[in-house]
Enzyme design. Structure first.
Site, short mmCIF file in Angstrom:
data_model
loop_
_atom_site.label_atom_id
_atom_site.label_comp_id
_atom_site.label_asym_id
_atom_site.label_seq_id
_atom_site.Cartn_x
_atom_site.Cartn_y
_atom_site.Cartn_z
N ARG A 105 -5.74 -30.66 1.71
CA ARG A 105 -5.49 -29.65 0.67
C ARG A 105 -6.45 -28.50 0.91
O ARG A 105 -7.60 -28.52 0.49
CB ARG A 105 -5.69 -30.25 -0.72
CG ARG A 105 -5.50 -29.28 -1.87
CD ARG A 105 -5.72 -29.98 -3.20
NE ARG A 105 -5.75 -29.03 -4.30
CZ ARG A 105 -6.86 -28.42 -4.73
NH1 ARG A 105 -8.03 -28.65 -4.14
NH2 ARG A 105 -6.81 -27.56 -5.73
N LYS A 141 -9.98 -29.16 -9.31
CA LYS A 141 -8.73 -28.39 -9.31
C LYS A 141 -8.71 -27.49 -10.53
O LYS A 141 -8.67 -27.95 -11.67
CB LYS A 141 -7.51 -29.33 -9.36
CG LYS A 141 -7.15 -29.94 -8.03
CD LYS A 141 -5.85 -30.73 -8.14
CE LYS A 141 -4.67 -29.91 -7.69
NZ LYS A 141 -3.64 -29.62 -8.60
N SER A 175 3.60 -33.61 -7.83
CA SER A 175 2.68 -33.67 -8.97
C SER A 175 3.43 -33.46 -10.28
O SER A 175 4.27 -32.57 -10.39
CB SER A 175 1.61 -32.57 -8.85
OG SER A 175 0.78 -32.79 -7.74
#
Length: 213
Positions: free
Chosen positions: A41, A139, A110
């Site tokens: 990521r 995040k 998600s």
């Protein structure tokens, strides 16, 4: 043929999570000690940098049979023949991602709300990442789902679920007890004094709760 999917200890990492360290070194230490999936990521690297890092991760993880998932960037995943892709609600739709990656790659989605679960293209996906289970600094865009809502969403899922958001050695057991198949972590491994030891402990926690269940 799709890679086998074991969500038990799902490491998410990018250069931003490993200051002063090589993400590949952390990924290998984790894979050697019980990590079952690694997701790249990288929200800041150029396309070229992301492809180079993904290629290094693919090579390093191959001996351990740990699949590499690429977050959001289908193009990067295809460029290195990664094992799969993970998309969020603001990324490409799961339906479109599946069209592009074909039937033999893993696809995760998600989900944070009942509405997102109800409208998810379940047929296109292999697993769901549900959260944030706990408050998280890793995040910026993570919705705070909380454990009660997490358990409710997980109970309805027709797919395997990995819990995401704020998961640590101290609370990982709660996520598995709430019905998750595994835990996705960033700082619990990347920010630990020893990535190897943190991964080993997480794997032990997940396994012990599953064995009791």
């Amino acid at each position: 043929m799709k890679p086998l999917l074991d969500l038990s200890v799902y490491l998410v990492l990018g250069p931003q999570d490993c200051p002063g360290q090589d993400p590949v070194g952390i990924a290998v230490a984790a894979a050697q000690n019980g990590a079952t999936v690694v997701q790249l990521r990288d929200k800041t690297g150029s396309t070229k940098e992301q492809i180079e890092l993904a290629e290094r991760l693919m090579q390093a993880l191959k001996p351990f049979n740990v699949p590499l998932i690429v977050n959001d960037r289908v193009d990067v995943a295809l460029a290195v023949d990664a094992d799969g892709v993970h998309v969020g609600q603001d990324d490409m739709t799961a339906t479109k991602a599946r069209e592009l990656i074909g039937p033999d790659k893993l696809l995760g989605l998600s989900v944070s709300t009942q509405d997102e679960l109800d409208t998810a293209d379940i047929a296109a996906c292999d697993y769901l990442g549900i959260g944030a289970c706990f408050p998280t600094n890793s995040k910026d865009d993570a919705a705070d789902v909380g454990m009660q809502n997490f358990a409710g969403l997980t109970a309805q899922s027709q797919l395997p679920v990995v819990g995401i958001g704020g998961i640590s050695l101290a609370n990982a057991d709660q996520v598995i007890k709430a019905g998750a198949d595994g835990v996705a972590v960033i700082s619990a491994i990347c920010g630990a004094p020893s990535a190897a030891e943190a991964t080993r402990k997480l794997q032990e926690i997940v396994k012990s709760v599953k064995d009791l269940g």
